[in-house]
Scaffold this motif. Structure first.
Motif, PDB file in Angstrom:
ATOM      1  N   MET A 161       0.840  -1.205   0.000  1.00 24.14           N
ATOM      2  CA  MET A 161       0.000   0.000   0.000  1.00 24.14           C
ATOM      3  C   MET A 161       0.868   1.245   0.000  1.00 24.14           C
ATOM      4  O   MET A 161       1.949   1.247   0.595  1.00 24.14           O
ATOM      5  CB  MET A 161      -0.827   0.080   1.297  1.00 24.14           C
ATOM      6  CG  MET A 161      -1.968  -0.860   1.416  1.00 24.14           C
ATOM      7  SD  MET A 161      -2.868  -0.514   2.954  1.00 24.14           S
ATOM      8  CE  MET A 161      -1.813  -1.301   4.169  1.00 24.14           C
ATOM      9  N   ILE A 163       0.373   4.932   1.490  1.00 22.74           N
ATOM     10  CA  ILE A 163      -0.544   5.669   2.371  1.00 22.74           C
ATOM     11  C   ILE A 163      -0.175   7.152   2.305  1.00 22.74           C
ATOM     12  O   ILE A 163       0.967   7.516   2.591  1.00 22.74           O
ATOM     13  CB  ILE A 163      -0.461   5.146   3.819  1.00 22.74           C
ATOM     14  CG1 ILE A 163      -0.709   3.634   3.848  1.00 22.74           C
ATOM     15  CG2 ILE A 163      -1.466   5.869   4.702  1.00 22.74           C
ATOM     16  CD1 ILE A 163      -0.588   2.990   5.225  1.00 22.74           C
ATOM     17  N   LYS A 165      -1.822   9.956   3.879  1.00 23.08           N
ATOM     18  CA  LYS A 165      -1.986  10.736   5.130  1.00 23.08           C
ATOM     19  C   LYS A 165      -1.787  12.226   4.840  1.00 23.08           C
ATOM     20  O   LYS A 165      -0.811  12.866   5.274  1.00 23.08           O
ATOM     21  CB  LYS A 165      -0.966  10.234   6.157  1.00 23.08           C
ATOM     22  CG  LYS A 165      -1.307  10.552   7.599  1.00 23.08           C
ATOM     23  CD  LYS A 165      -2.135   9.481   8.228  1.00 23.08           C
ATOM     24  CE  LYS A 165      -2.043   9.493   9.740  1.00 23.08           C
ATOM     25  NZ  LYS A 165      -2.930   8.503  10.343  1.00 23.08           N
ATOM     26  N   VAL A 173      -5.967   6.150  12.235  1.00 22.28           N
ATOM     27  CA  VAL A 173      -6.080   4.686  12.123  1.00 22.28           C
ATOM     28  C   VAL A 173      -6.226   4.179  13.552  1.00 22.28           C
ATOM     29  O   VAL A 173      -5.332   4.361  14.382  1.00 22.28           O
ATOM     30  CB  VAL A 173      -4.848   4.073  11.427  1.00 22.28           C
ATOM     31  CG1 VAL A 173      -4.945   2.554  11.415  1.00 22.28           C
ATOM     32  CG2 VAL A 173      -4.746   4.598  10.000  1.00 22.28           C
ATOM     33  N   HIS A 176      -5.243  -1.391  16.318  1.00 26.12           N
ATOM     34  CA  HIS A 176      -5.540  -2.691  15.698  1.00 26.12           C
ATOM     35  C   HIS A 176      -4.279  -3.540  15.681  1.00 26.12           C
ATOM     36  O   HIS A 176      -3.177  -3.052  15.911  1.00 26.12           O
ATOM     37  CB  HIS A 176      -6.056  -2.499  14.264  1.00 26.12           C
ATOM     38  CG  HIS A 176      -5.013  -1.947  13.333  1.00 26.12           C
ATOM     39  ND1 HIS A 176      -4.699  -0.605  13.281  1.00 26.12           N
ATOM     40  CD2 HIS A 176      -4.185  -2.557  12.438  1.00 26.12           C
ATOM     41  CE1 HIS A 176      -3.740  -0.406  12.405  1.00 26.12           C
ATOM     42  NE2 HIS A 176      -3.400  -1.582  11.871  1.00 26.12           N
ATOM     43  N   ASP A 178      -2.425  -6.234  12.958  1.00 20.11           N
ATOM     44  CA  ASP A 178      -2.529  -6.558  11.533  1.00 20.11           C
ATOM     45  C   ASP A 178      -3.060  -7.973  11.308  1.00 20.11           C
ATOM     46  O   ASP A 178      -3.717  -8.245  10.293  1.00 20.11           O
ATOM     47  CB  ASP A 178      -1.170  -6.370  10.846  1.00 20.11           C
ATOM     48  CG  ASP A 178      -0.789  -4.886  10.773  1.00 20.11           C
ATOM     49  OD1 ASP A 178      -1.657  -4.025  11.022  1.00 20.11           O
ATOM     50  OD2 ASP A 178       0.386  -4.596  10.485  1.00 20.11           O
ATOM     51  N   TRP A 194       6.968  -0.867   7.107  1.00 20.09           N
ATOM     52  CA  TRP A 194       6.323   0.450   6.942  1.00 20.09           C
ATOM     53  C   TRP A 194       7.433   1.457   6.676  1.00 20.09           C
ATOM     54  O   TRP A 194       8.207   1.789   7.567  1.00 20.09           O
ATOM     55  CB  TRP A 194       5.577   0.713   8.230  1.00 20.09           C
ATOM     56  CG  TRP A 194       4.650   1.861   8.319  1.00 20.09           C
ATOM     57  CD1 TRP A 194       3.300   1.845   8.140  1.00 20.09           C
ATOM     58  CD2 TRP A 194       4.969   3.206   8.732  1.00 20.09           C
ATOM     59  NE1 TRP A 194       2.777   3.093   8.398  1.00 20.09           N
ATOM     60  CE2 TRP A 194       3.782   3.941   8.757  1.00 20.09           C
ATOM     61  CE3 TRP A 194       6.161   3.847   9.083  1.00 20.09           C
ATOM     62  CZ2 TRP A 194       3.733   5.286   9.123  1.00 20.09           C
ATOM     63  CZ3 TRP A 194       6.113   5.191   9.440  1.00 20.09           C
ATOM     64  CH2 TRP A 194       4.915   5.886   9.446  1.00 20.09           C
ATOM     65  N   LEU A 207       3.361   6.505  13.700  1.00 14.88           N
ATOM     66  CA  LEU A 207       2.785   5.327  14.352  1.00 14.88           C
ATOM     67  C   LEU A 207       2.962   5.418  15.869  1.00 14.88           C
ATOM     68  O   LEU A 207       3.936   6.009  16.362  1.00 14.88           O
ATOM     69  CB  LEU A 207       3.461   4.052  13.845  1.00 14.88           C
ATOM     70  CG  LEU A 207       3.224   3.687  12.379  1.00 14.88           C
ATOM     71  CD1 LEU A 207       4.054   2.466  11.986  1.00 14.88           C
ATOM     72  CD2 LEU A 207       1.740   3.431  12.097  1.00 14.88           C
ATOM     73  N   HIS A 266      -1.159  -1.257  17.382  1.00 19.15           N
ATOM     74  CA  HIS A 266      -0.637   0.044  16.963  1.00 19.15           C
ATOM     75  C   HIS A 266      -1.750   0.898  16.392  1.00 19.15           C
ATOM     76  O   HIS A 266      -2.836   0.410  16.069  1.00 19.15           O
ATOM     77  CB  HIS A 266       0.516  -0.119  15.961  1.00 19.15           C
ATOM     78  CG  HIS A 266       0.176  -0.883  14.724  1.00 19.15           C
ATOM     79  ND1 HIS A 266      -0.092  -2.234  14.720  1.00 19.15           N
ATOM     80  CD2 HIS A 266       0.044  -0.490  13.433  1.00 19.15           C
ATOM     81  CE1 HIS A 266      -0.345  -2.636  13.489  1.00 19.15           C
ATOM     82  NE2 HIS A 266      -0.277  -1.583  12.688  1.00 19.15           N
ATOM     83  N   SER A 268      -2.429   5.221  14.523  1.00 20.40           N
ATOM     84  CA  SER A 268      -1.857   6.521  14.174  1.00 20.40           C
ATOM     85  C   SER A 268      -2.969   7.547  14.272  1.00 20.40           C
ATOM     86  O   SER A 268      -4.148   7.229  14.071  1.00 20.40           O
ATOM     87  CB  SER A 268      -1.224   6.511  12.779  1.00 20.40           C
ATOM     88  OG  SER A 268      -2.215   6.409  11.788  1.00 20.40           O
ATOM     89  N   ARG A 277       2.383  12.888   5.069  1.00 26.08           N
ATOM     90  CA  ARG A 277       3.162  11.806   5.684  1.00 26.08           C
ATOM     91  C   ARG A 277       3.014  10.585   4.775  1.00 26.08           C
ATOM     92  O   ARG A 277       2.228   9.701   5.036  1.00 26.08           O
ATOM     93  CB  ARG A 277       2.622  11.530   7.096  1.00 26.08           C
ATOM     94  CG  ARG A 277       3.534  10.717   7.987  1.00 26.08           C
ATOM     95  CD  ARG A 277       2.803   9.576   8.675  1.00 26.08           C
ATOM     96  NE  ARG A 277       2.185   8.666   7.733  1.00 26.08           N
ATOM     97  CZ  ARG A 277       1.349   7.691   8.093  1.00 26.08           C
ATOM     98  NH1 ARG A 277       0.975   7.523   9.338  1.00 26.08           N
ATOM     99  NH2 ARG A 277       0.835   6.858   7.163  1.00 26.08           N
ATOM    100  N   HIS A 283       3.362  -6.225   3.533  1.00 29.31           N
ATOM    101  CA  HIS A 283       3.415  -7.281   4.559  1.00 29.31           C
ATOM    102  C   HIS A 283       4.059  -8.536   3.999  1.00 29.31           C
ATOM    103  O   HIS A 283       3.766  -8.932   2.868  1.00 29.31           O
ATOM    104  CB  HIS A 283       2.001  -7.613   5.051  1.00 29.31           C
ATOM    105  CG  HIS A 283       1.447  -6.569   5.971  1.00 29.31           C
ATOM    106  ND1 HIS A 283       0.809  -5.453   5.505  1.00 29.31           N
ATOM    107  CD2 HIS A 283       1.479  -6.464   7.331  1.00 29.31           C
ATOM    108  CE1 HIS A 283       0.456  -4.696   6.535  1.00 29.31           C
ATOM    109  NE2 HIS A 283       0.847  -5.282   7.646  1.00 29.31           N
TER     110      HIS A 283
HETATM  111  C1  AKG Z   1      -0.790  -0.564   9.184  1.00 28.00           C
HETATM  112  O1  AKG Z   1      -0.321  -0.603   8.035  1.00 28.00           O
HETATM  113  O2  AKG Z   1      -1.064  -1.590   9.825  1.00 28.00           O
HETATM  114  C2  AKG Z   1      -1.037   0.716   9.824  1.00 28.00           C
HETATM  115  O3  AKG Z   1      -1.495   0.720  10.912  1.00 28.00           O
HETATM  116  C3  AKG Z   1      -0.701   1.955   9.086  1.00 28.00           C
HETATM  117  C4  AKG Z   1      -1.197   3.176   9.781  1.00 28.00           C
HETATM  118  C5  AKG Z   1      -0.675   4.437   9.180  1.00 28.00           C
HETATM  119  O4  AKG Z   1       0.147   4.397   8.266  1.00 28.00           O
HETATM  120  O5  AKG Z   1      -1.076   5.495   9.640  1.00 28.00           O
END
Ligand code: AKG
Length: 297
Positions: A161, A163, A165, A173, A176, A178, A194, A207, A266, A268, A277, A283
């Motif tokens: 992904m 992201i 932001k 976010v 949670h 993953d 990440w 994060l 984690h 954000s 950002r 993954h």
């Molecule tokens: C994730 O990829 O599991 C995240 O939590 C990303 C959160 C973020 O980038 O703000």
């Protein structure tokens, strides 16, 4: 010296995450951002694909339930500008509900480049597999070395992904794990990588982690619902509630990578700052002696 040291491995085992500085140079980060700007420039997202992604239980259920009653108006437009190396969201109007098409778009996104829009705002081949620059980073010797150091023998890339932001806009976010979304038997086979393509700070939504929270299993799973039923996914179990004081902020420099254990909690925060950002994340899963759950999306 190895890109990932023995101390880094120890920190990862103890806390469930670790920051490795200097994966990418500033120039490499800019190259990746520029390439993404080009992809965004030529994207054309059909109406049924304009979907948001939320880690929040109630929001996912709410959007899926309301989607049974398509609203009269589902107009959406998005405009991004790329000036002097800065990508900014110029204007956007909002899709309020998701449809069956949206759910399909999400559930079939694993091997494609697809866009998920921020909550409140808002392609076809996977970044890590089809975009040469992203592929190069994903399979770089440093990443391979880190994977090996973490004990992965036959790692496979599950998803990737970008992201955004966006400044003043990029959404929260919620807490949670993953593995809620990428469930394996046994657990402990998934790691997130990440990569900060810009400095990630407390102000622009870095994060936050609960150190050591990767040792207690998971509290909920996102599972496919039976064929022919709608919505296409649901949650089994609930995310626990966590106190703010449990979380530690993890600001990182542009070019650093954060390794995220599949079960570490984690989150954000919303990006309320004037700085974007941008992040590239993917993954890995150890495929040896691992069962990728058929209930996963
Ligand atoms: C994730 O990829 O599991 C995240 O939590 C990303 C959160 C973020 O980038 O703000």
């Amino acid at each position: 010296m190895d890109f990932m040291t023995d101390q880094d491995v120890q920190k990862f085992m103890e806390d469930g995450y670790v920051v490795l500085d200097g994966l990418l140079t500033s120039w490499e980060c800019e190259e990746l951002r520029q390439r993404m700007a080009e992809i965004v420039e030529r994207m054309d997202v059909p109406e049924h694909c304009r979907t948001t992604f939320s880690t929040n239980h109630d929001e996912q259920l709410k959007t899926q339930v309301t989607s049974r009653n398509p609203p009269a108006q589902r107009e959406m437009s998005i405009k991004l500008r790329y000036d002097n190396g800065v990508m900014s969201l110029v204007s956007v109007s909002v899709p309020l509900f998701v449809t069956q098409g949206n759910a399909d778009y999400f559930i079939t996104s694993g091997d494609k480049i697809r866009f998920f829009f921020e909550k409140g705002v808002f392609d076809d081949k996977a970044l890590h597999a089809f975009e040469p620059l992203y592929k190069k980073v994903t399979h770089s010797p440093k990443i391979q070395g880190a994977a090996k150091k973490m004990g992965l023998v036959s790692p496979v890339v599950l998803q990737s992904m970008f992201i955004f932001k966006q400044p003043g806009f990029g959404g929260e976010v919620t807490p949670h794990q993953d593995a809620t979304f990428l469930y394996t038997e046994p657990l402990g086979r998934v790691v997130g990588l990440w990569i900060a393509l810009e400095d990630a700070t407390v102000n622009n939504g870095c994060l936050w982690f609960i150190p050591g929270s990767h040792n207690g299993g998971i509290s909920r799973r996102m599972v496919r619902t039976p064929p022919g039923s709608f919505p296409l996914t649901d949650f089994a179990g609930r995310e626990q509630s966590y106190a703010d004081e449990q979380f530690v902020a993890v600001p990182v420099k542009k070019g650093s990578v954060v390794l995220i254990h599949g079960e570490v909690v984690h989150r954000s925060a919303q990006n309320t700052s004037e700085d974007s950002r941008h992040v590239y994340t993917f993954h890995l899963m150890e495929s040896q002696n691992t069962r990728w759950s058929p209930d996963n999306w």
